[in-house]
Enzyme design. Structure first.
Site, PDB file in Angstrom:
ATOM      1  N   CYS A 158       0.846  -1.189   0.000  1.00  0.00           N
ATOM      2  CA  CYS A 158       0.000   0.000   0.000  1.00  0.00           C
ATOM      3  C   CYS A 158       0.880   1.237   0.000  1.00  0.00           C
ATOM      4  CB  CYS A 158      -0.916   0.024   1.225  1.00  0.00           C
ATOM      5  SG  CYS A 158      -2.068  -1.354   1.323  1.00  0.00           S
ATOM      6  N   GLY A 172      -0.164   0.109  -5.090  1.00  0.00           N
ATOM      7  CA  GLY A 172      -1.474  -0.498  -4.927  1.00  0.00           C
ATOM      8  C   GLY A 172      -2.443  -0.010  -5.973  1.00  0.00           C
ATOM      9  N   ASN A 195       0.127   1.347   5.850  1.00  0.00           N
ATOM     10  CA  ASN A 195       0.935   0.534   4.946  1.00  0.00           C
ATOM     11  C   ASN A 195       1.696  -0.464   5.801  1.00  0.00           C
ATOM     12  OD1 ASN A 195       4.023   1.064   3.103  1.00  0.00           O
ATOM     13  ND2 ASN A 195       2.542  -0.571   2.901  1.00  0.00           N
ATOM     14  N   GLY A 196       1.473  -1.755   5.576  1.00  0.00           N
ATOM     15  CA  GLY A 196       2.164  -2.778   6.344  1.00  0.00           C
ATOM     16  C   GLY A 196       1.240  -3.934   6.656  1.00  0.00           C
ATOM     17  N   TYR A 205      12.572  -4.329  -5.861  1.00  0.00           N
ATOM     18  CA  TYR A 205      11.434  -4.304  -6.783  1.00  0.00           C
ATOM     19  C   TYR A 205      10.372  -3.256  -6.491  1.00  0.00           C
ATOM     20  CZ  TYR A 205       7.066  -5.867  -8.981  1.00  0.00           C
ATOM     21  OH  TYR A 205       5.884  -5.917  -9.679  1.00  0.00           O
TER      22      TYR A 205
END
Length: 466
Positions: free
Chosen positions: A10, A36, A111-112, A251
């Site tokens: 995210c 996302g 985010n996580g 990435y």
């Protein structure tokens, strides 16, 4: 369309004290779209109340109509782009989560991944809590609401001390914005400034788009509170060894972002250089699997002296929502997104550079595609070690039995993808290329060395409970 890579997690963005807060948050989310593509949302504040607009879809689609910004007025806002790592891909799980409780209104973007979320959720439900979503993020709101502490900051600290895992969080109330990064610092988060306005974002590329000044990265375990009186920084959590996600450099992060003290583009080029040192091969050209393999391929070409070419061209207009209409044409797969340049590949000994191999399906199709375009040899080189373990800290990787390198030797993988040779970057080579403090990275997806133990259900090996 899924090319069998680990899915993104995210992205979060927030801005405080700017008359165009929601518009700038839209732009920030646009810059973070790579993190996302399922859904997105914005919650804003005008100093008196909070407003929300969110929906399934890409940022440009959800906020494509300028009239929508009338629904999110105010001079402060937070936003979120989502790929589901915990919780279903449905509208009720779109963030930011906005709630009203006894202390007023509050919204949170996350985010996580919280690895003990199921245990805490079961406890909260036993005490009568009613959940509206299936996301781990919602437990933070319940813990916050249940706290008897007097100040908002104290309630947040009390709530976050209950959870374990990876989190970068943005909270917004009627009058304040709060940013928090977990003590391990798994995910990136940065602080910027635009005039008199403060900005927080998952990656620095979002600051660049709105022409905000990059100030610094939010530190692991840091809580930043931004209000009318200015900005304050706190470190309320017990200090632990940092565990920055190394796959962000491999990435996930955009190459133009600055994370964990490094520019991603330069790190990826160095990954390619190190890969060339470890796995040299006689070849005519080096080509990347676009787009993530481009910087590493450039580094490999520079180090090896082999000419760099764009032998595969990506169609950027194929999104994740592409639906293959019939079983009979599903074999087109990768060809919908990538197309070989035959004149570049014909008769050449080709080195193909990619960032990772997950299930092996995509690599197999790419090797065959390059060979069918006329390449005389195809040598696959991977700018990271074998991905042998799932991630539980905010990246949606397959379970271990679906990761080809968890159960197959290098030679077996080479034969499966039909390459003439195959070489992965070594674990030590990865850490050398990333540079800095080698002990500060999480590399569990490669090594199986998980920084945080967690309860597991199902066929995965049991790790230590909390």
């Amino acid at each position: 369309m899924n090319l069998y890579r680990p899915e993104e997690e995210c992205g979060i963005f927030g801005i405080y004290n700017h008359r165009e807060a929601s518009n700038l948050t839209y732009l920030g989310l646009y810059a973070l779209q790579h993190r996302g593509q399922e859904a997105c949302g914005i919650v804003s504040s005008d100093g008196q109340r909070l407003y929300s607009h969110k929906s399934m879809g890409l940022v440009a689609d959800v906020f494509g109509n300028p009239e929508i910004f009338r629904n999110v007025p105010g001079d402060s806002a937070i936003g979120h782009v989502r790929y589901s790592t915990t919780g279903d891909s449905v509208s009720k799980n779109i963030q930011p989560i906005l709630v009203n409780y006894s202390r007023g209104a509050i919204a949170v973007a996350h985010n996580g991944n919280i690895v003990n979320s199921q245990l805490i959720r079961a406890e909260l439900e036993a005490w009568g809590s009613i959940f509206q979503t299936t996301m781990d993020t919602e437990i933070i709101v319940h813990l916050l609401a249940a706290s008897k502490a007097s100040s908002l900051e104290e309630r947040m600290v009390e709530a976050l001390n209950r959870i374990k895992g990876a989190y970068c969080l943005l909270f917004i109330t009627e009058t304040r914005m709060v940013a928090v990064r977990d003590p391990h610092g798994f995910r990136p988060l940065c602080l910027g400034k635009l005039g008199e306005s403060y900005v927080v974002a998952s990656e620095s590329c979002a600051l660049d788009l709105i022409e905000a000044e990059f100030i610094r990265e939010v530190e692991p375990g840091e809580m930043i509170v931004i209000g009318r009186g200015g900005i304050t920084s706190h470190f309320p959590f017990k200090k632990v060894k940092p565990s920055h996600c190394i796959f962000e450099h491999v990435y996930f992060a955009r190459p133009d972002s600055y994370i964990f003290g490094k520019t991603v583009y330069l790190v990826r080029k160095e990954l390619g250089r190190q890969l060339a040192r470890e796995h040299a091969v006689d070849a005519d050209i080096v080509i990347p699997v676009p787009d993530s393999g481009v910087p590493a391929a450039m580094g490999y070409a520079e180090e090896s002296g082999i000419r760099f070419e764009l032998g595969l061209i990506r169609n950027h207009y194929v999104g994740r929502t592409f639906i293959e209409p019939a079983q009979s044409i599903r074999h087109f797969g990768v060809k919908i997104k990538l197309n070989p340049v035959r004149e570049v590949l014909k008769g050449k000994r080709v080195v193909v550079i990619d960032d990772s191999i997950v299930r092996g399906t995509t690599s197999r199709k790419i090797v065959k595609m390059v060979r069918q375009a006329g390449a005389s040899e195809v040598h696959m080189r991977i700018s990271s070690p074998p991905t042998s373990y799932p991630c539980y800290y905010g990246i949606d990787t397959p379970n271990r039995k679906e990761l080809i390198s968890s159960s197959h030797t290098l030679e077996e993988i080479r034969r499966y993808i039909t390459a003439d040779s195959l070489g992965y970057l070594s674990h030590e080579g990865l850490l050398t290329a990333v540079g800095g403090d080698k002990e500060s990275f999480c590399h569990a997806c490669f090594s199986g060395d998980y920084p945080i133990g967690f309860p597991r259900l199902g066929p995965e090996p049991q790790l230590d409970l909390f």
